[in-house]
Each structure stands twice: as structure tokens, then as C-alpha cells.
Design a protein around this motif. Structure first.
Motif, PDB file in Angstrom:
ATOM      1  N   LEU A  26       8.858  -1.115   1.977  1.00 49.37           N
ATOM      2  CA  LEU A  26       9.096   0.384   1.702  1.00 49.37           C
ATOM      3  C   LEU A  26       8.730   0.893   3.144  1.00 49.37           C
ATOM      4  O   LEU A  26       8.874   2.284   3.146  1.00 49.37           O
ATOM      5  N   GLY A  27       7.993   0.572   3.997  1.00 50.42           N
ATOM      6  CA  GLY A  27       7.629   1.165   5.177  1.00 50.42           C
ATOM      7  C   GLY A  27       6.268   2.288   4.736  1.00 50.42           C
ATOM      8  O   GLY A  27       6.219   3.127   5.581  1.00 50.42           O
ATOM      9  N   ALA A  28       5.581   1.844   3.790  1.00 45.53           N
ATOM     10  CA  ALA A  28       4.585   2.866   3.373  1.00 45.53           C
ATOM     11  C   ALA A  28       3.325   2.786   4.433  1.00 45.53           C
ATOM     12  O   ALA A  28       3.459   1.902   5.326  1.00 45.53           O
ATOM     13  N   ARG A  29       2.293   3.317   4.308  1.00 42.33           N
ATOM     14  CA  ARG A  29       1.312   3.223   5.158  1.00 42.33           C
ATOM     15  C   ARG A  29      -0.139   2.849   4.424  1.00 42.33           C
ATOM     16  O   ARG A  29      -0.158   3.275   2.935  1.00 42.33           O
ATOM     17  N   PRO A  30      -1.018   2.264   4.943  1.00 43.21           N
ATOM     18  CA  PRO A  30      -2.302   1.786   4.185  1.00 43.21           C
ATOM     19  C   PRO A  30      -3.229   3.080   3.925  1.00 43.21           C
ATOM     20  O   PRO A  30      -2.778   4.112   4.775  1.00 43.21           O
ATOM     21  N   ALA A  31      -3.900   3.254   2.912  1.00 41.24           N
ATOM     22  CA  ALA A  31      -4.786   4.120   2.389  1.00 41.24           C
ATOM     23  C   ALA A  31      -6.017   3.375   2.146  1.00 41.24           C
ATOM     24  O   ALA A  31      -6.272   2.266   1.919  1.00 41.24           O
ATOM     25  N   PRO A  32      -7.201   4.518   2.045  1.00 37.10           N
ATOM     26  CA  PRO A  32      -8.304   3.933   1.958  1.00 37.10           C
ATOM     27  C   PRO A  32      -8.438   3.151   0.507  1.00 37.10           C
ATOM     28  O   PRO A  32      -7.997   3.817  -0.534  1.00 37.10           O
ATOM     29  N   ASN A  33      -9.015   2.186   0.400  1.00 32.15           N
ATOM     30  CA  ASN A  33      -9.352   1.499  -0.627  1.00 32.15           C
ATOM     31  C   ASN A  33     -10.664   1.857  -1.421  1.00 32.15           C
ATOM     32  O   ASN A  33     -11.764   2.044  -0.837  1.00 32.15           O
ATOM     33  N   TRP A  34     -10.796   1.516  -2.712  1.00 24.24           N
ATOM     34  CA  TRP A  34     -12.023   1.747  -3.413  1.00 24.24           C
ATOM     35  C   TRP A  34     -12.015   1.057  -4.637  1.00 24.24           C
ATOM     36  O   TRP A  34     -11.006   0.843  -5.209  1.00 24.24           O
ATOM     37  N   GLY A  35     -13.335   0.835  -5.216  1.00 23.13           N
ATOM     38  CA  GLY A  35     -13.416   0.050  -6.611  1.00 23.13           C
ATOM     39  C   GLY A  35     -12.183  -1.067  -6.608  1.00 23.13           C
ATOM     40  O   GLY A  35     -12.260  -1.979  -5.545  1.00 23.13           O
ATOM     41  N   PRO A  36     -11.699  -1.484  -7.572  1.00 18.94           N
ATOM     42  CA  PRO A  36     -10.772  -2.584  -7.554  1.00 18.94           C
ATOM     43  C   PRO A  36      -9.548  -2.567  -6.898  1.00 18.94           C
ATOM     44  O   PRO A  36      -8.682  -3.482  -7.065  1.00 18.94           O
ATOM     45  N   PHE A  37      -9.301  -1.473  -6.266  1.00 21.91           N
ATOM     46  CA  PHE A  37      -7.880  -1.181  -5.701  1.00 21.91           C
ATOM     47  C   PHE A  37      -7.604  -1.348  -4.353  1.00 21.91           C
ATOM     48  O   PHE A  37      -8.321  -1.041  -3.515  1.00 21.91           O
ATOM     49  N   ILE A  38      -6.439  -1.928  -4.079  1.00 26.14           N
ATOM     50  CA  ILE A  38      -5.737  -1.849  -2.565  1.00 26.14           C
ATOM     51  C   ILE A  38      -4.887  -0.671  -2.648  1.00 26.14           C
ATOM     52  O   ILE A  38      -3.835  -0.830  -3.545  1.00 26.14           O
ATOM     53  N   ASN A  39      -5.158   0.029  -1.727  1.00 29.62           N
ATOM     54  CA  ASN A  39      -4.121   1.346  -2.041  1.00 29.62           C
ATOM     55  C   ASN A  39      -3.338   1.529  -0.708  1.00 29.62           C
ATOM     56  O   ASN A  39      -3.823   1.325   0.374  1.00 29.62           O
ATOM     57  N   ILE A  40      -2.060   2.047  -1.063  1.00 26.74           N
ATOM     58  CA  ILE A  40      -1.231   2.560  -0.262  1.00 26.74           C
ATOM     59  C   ILE A  40      -0.672   3.761  -0.436  1.00 26.74           C
ATOM     60  O   ILE A  40      -0.520   4.119  -1.469  1.00 26.74           O
ATOM     61  N   GLN A  41       0.110   4.349   0.574  1.00 27.40           N
ATOM     62  CA  GLN A  41       0.579   5.840   0.529  1.00 27.40           C
ATOM     63  C   GLN A  41       2.020   5.688   1.118  1.00 27.40           C
ATOM     64  O   GLN A  41       2.425   5.285   2.012  1.00 27.40           O
ATOM     65  N   LEU A  42       2.889   6.476   0.167  1.00 29.72           N
ATOM     66  CA  LEU A  42       4.410   6.894   0.442  1.00 29.72           C
ATOM     67  C   LEU A  42       4.428   7.974   1.448  1.00 29.72           C
ATOM     68  O   LEU A  42       3.422   8.717   1.529  1.00 29.72           O
ATOM     69  N   ASP A  43       5.694   8.146   1.823  1.00 24.12           N
ATOM     70  CA  ASP A  43       6.002   9.465   2.982  1.00 24.12           C
ATOM     71  C   ASP A  43       5.414  10.716   2.047  1.00 24.12           C
ATOM     72  O   ASP A  43       5.220  11.646   2.685  1.00 24.12           O
ATOM     73  N   ASP A  44       5.531  10.802   0.815  1.00 27.98           N
ATOM     74  CA  ASP A  44       5.408  11.862  -0.005  1.00 27.98           C
ATOM     75  C   ASP A  44       4.054  11.933  -0.445  1.00 27.98           C
ATOM     76  O   ASP A  44       3.577  12.961  -1.243  1.00 27.98           O
ATOM     77  N   ASP A  45       3.092  11.207   0.153  1.00 27.85           N
ATOM     78  CA  ASP A  45       1.684  11.213  -0.246  1.00 27.85           C
ATOM     79  C   ASP A  45       1.487  10.615  -1.649  1.00 27.85           C
ATOM     80  O   ASP A  45       0.351  10.334  -2.041  1.00 27.85           O
ATOM     81  N   THR A  46       2.523   9.948  -2.391  1.00 29.87           N
ATOM     82  CA  THR A  46       2.233   9.184  -3.638  1.00 29.87           C
ATOM     83  C   THR A  46       1.493   8.167  -3.344  1.00 29.87           C
ATOM     84  O   THR A  46       1.842   7.402  -2.451  1.00 29.87           O
ATOM     85  N   LEU A  47       0.319   7.824  -3.946  1.00 29.01           N
ATOM     86  CA  LEU A  47      -0.523   6.500  -3.846  1.00 29.01           C
ATOM     87  C   LEU A  47      -0.011   5.548  -4.673  1.00 29.01           C
ATOM     88  O   LEU A  47      -0.030   5.826  -6.161  1.00 29.01           O
ATOM     89  N   LEU A  48      -0.182   4.433  -4.149  1.00 29.56           N
ATOM     90  CA  LEU A  48       0.244   3.132  -4.967  1.00 29.56           C
ATOM     91  C   LEU A  48      -0.798   2.663  -5.079  1.00 29.56           C
ATOM     92  O   LEU A  48      -1.360   2.235  -4.133  1.00 29.56           O
ATOM     93  N   GLN A  49      -1.534   2.292  -6.249  1.00 29.30           N
ATOM     94  CA  GLN A  49      -2.787   1.169  -6.389  1.00 29.30           C
ATOM     95  C   GLN A  49      -2.566  -0.029  -7.030  1.00 29.30           C
ATOM     96  O   GLN A  49      -2.067   0.077  -8.086  1.00 29.30           O
ATOM     97  N   PHE A  50      -2.930  -1.246  -6.178  1.00 29.76           N
ATOM     98  CA  PHE A  50      -2.829  -2.342  -6.661  1.00 29.76           C
ATOM     99  C   PHE A  50      -4.017  -2.798  -7.339  1.00 29.76           C
ATOM    100  O   PHE A  50      -4.972  -2.770  -6.794  1.00 29.76           O
ATOM    101  N   ALA A  51      -4.178  -3.484  -8.606  1.00 26.86           N
ATOM    102  CA  ALA A  51      -5.327  -3.932  -9.169  1.00 26.86           C
ATOM    103  C   ALA A  51      -5.121  -5.222  -9.695  1.00 26.86           C
ATOM    104  O   ALA A  51      -3.796  -5.448 -10.106  1.00 26.86           O
ATOM    105  N   PRO A  52      -6.166  -6.042  -9.698  1.00 25.58           N
ATOM    106  CA  PRO A  52      -5.919  -7.279 -10.229  1.00 25.58           C
ATOM    107  C   PRO A  52      -5.760  -7.114 -11.829  1.00 25.58           C
ATOM    108  O   PRO A  52      -6.684  -6.496 -12.500  1.00 25.58           O
ATOM    109  N   ALA A  53      -4.591  -7.786 -12.445  1.00 20.54           N
ATOM    110  CA  ALA A  53      -4.368  -7.587 -13.706  1.00 20.54           C
ATOM    111  C   ALA A  53      -3.353  -8.683 -14.140  1.00 20.54           C
ATOM    112  O   ALA A  53      -2.233  -9.072 -13.244  1.00 20.54           O
TER     113      ALA A  53
END
Length: 122
Positions: A26-53
């Protein structure tokens, strides 16, 4: 303030692997991670948070982009040898749809069905 989509949490077998996949395709950009989440951000600033599940019920997400971004993402899919289809029924492998803009369907590393498209449905 108008209503807008801010973030979603995506269950992943391997959150880091999934985040890297979305960054590449998607050409997204990394975002700061916290807690169990690995975060990335889309161009419109939507945050996608990946969690173990466990991923029992894969979800479908569609990403609207311009032609240049679609071509970059599609080239990334081919470089990564990701199986993809021109239709959501997965009957037209290794193709894209050009009926109404460009469209392609593919699965992320956890089995979620993703769609890249250049023309919105509405």
C-alpha cells in the motif's frame, strides 16, 4: 468535527510480517507502536493496528488509490509473488479488472481478503 475513519485493529498471525506486507503493497508509512500493536498509517492518516490474534473469520478491506499508486502496489504484489485475482470470487487469477477503473483482489499473510481499486463504488 466531521465524522471520519480513524483506525482499525487487524488480527494477525504475525503482526510484524503483516505490517511489512501492507507497507510494501500500500505504500503506507510506519507509525509509533504501543502495547501489543504494530502500527502503520495511510496517506489520509488512518491508522492500521496489527495485533497478535487468531484469525478465524478473515475480513475484507478495500483501499482506494490513484492509478500511479495502484500500479506501484500491483508491481509490489507481483514482485512478492502474491496470488491475486481480478474478481472477489477468485475465478480470474493473475489478472486485474479494468471494467470500472482498475481493481485487484489478494490476501494478506493472515488470509484477510484485500482489494485495491482506482474508482470508488459510490
Amino acid at each position: 468535527m466531521p465524522v471520519s475513519f480513524n483506525h482499525t485493529i487487524i488480527g494477525a498471525h504475525d503482526p510484524a510480517l503483516s505490517a511489512d506486507f501492507y507497507l510494501a503493497v500500500l505504500g503506507a508509512r510506519p507509525a509509533p507502536n504501543w502495547g501489543p500493536f504494530i502500527n502503520i498509517q495511510l496517506d489520509d492518516d488512518t491508522l492500521l493496528q496489527f495485533a497478535p490474534a487468531p484469525v478465524n473469520d478473515p475480513i475484507h478491506m478495500a483501499f482506494l488509490m490513484n492509478d500511479d499508486e495502484f500500479d506501484r502496489g500491483y508491481n509490489a504484489l507481483r514482485t512478492l509473488a502474491v496470488e491475486h485475482w481480478a474478481d472477489p470470487q477468485m475465478t480470474r487469477p493473475d489478472e486485474i479488472s479494468t471494467d470500472e477503473g482498475k481493481r485487484v483482489y489478494f490476501k494478506d499473510p493472515s488470509g484477510h481478503l484485500l482489494e485495491m481499486l482506482t474508482q470508488a463504488y459510490l
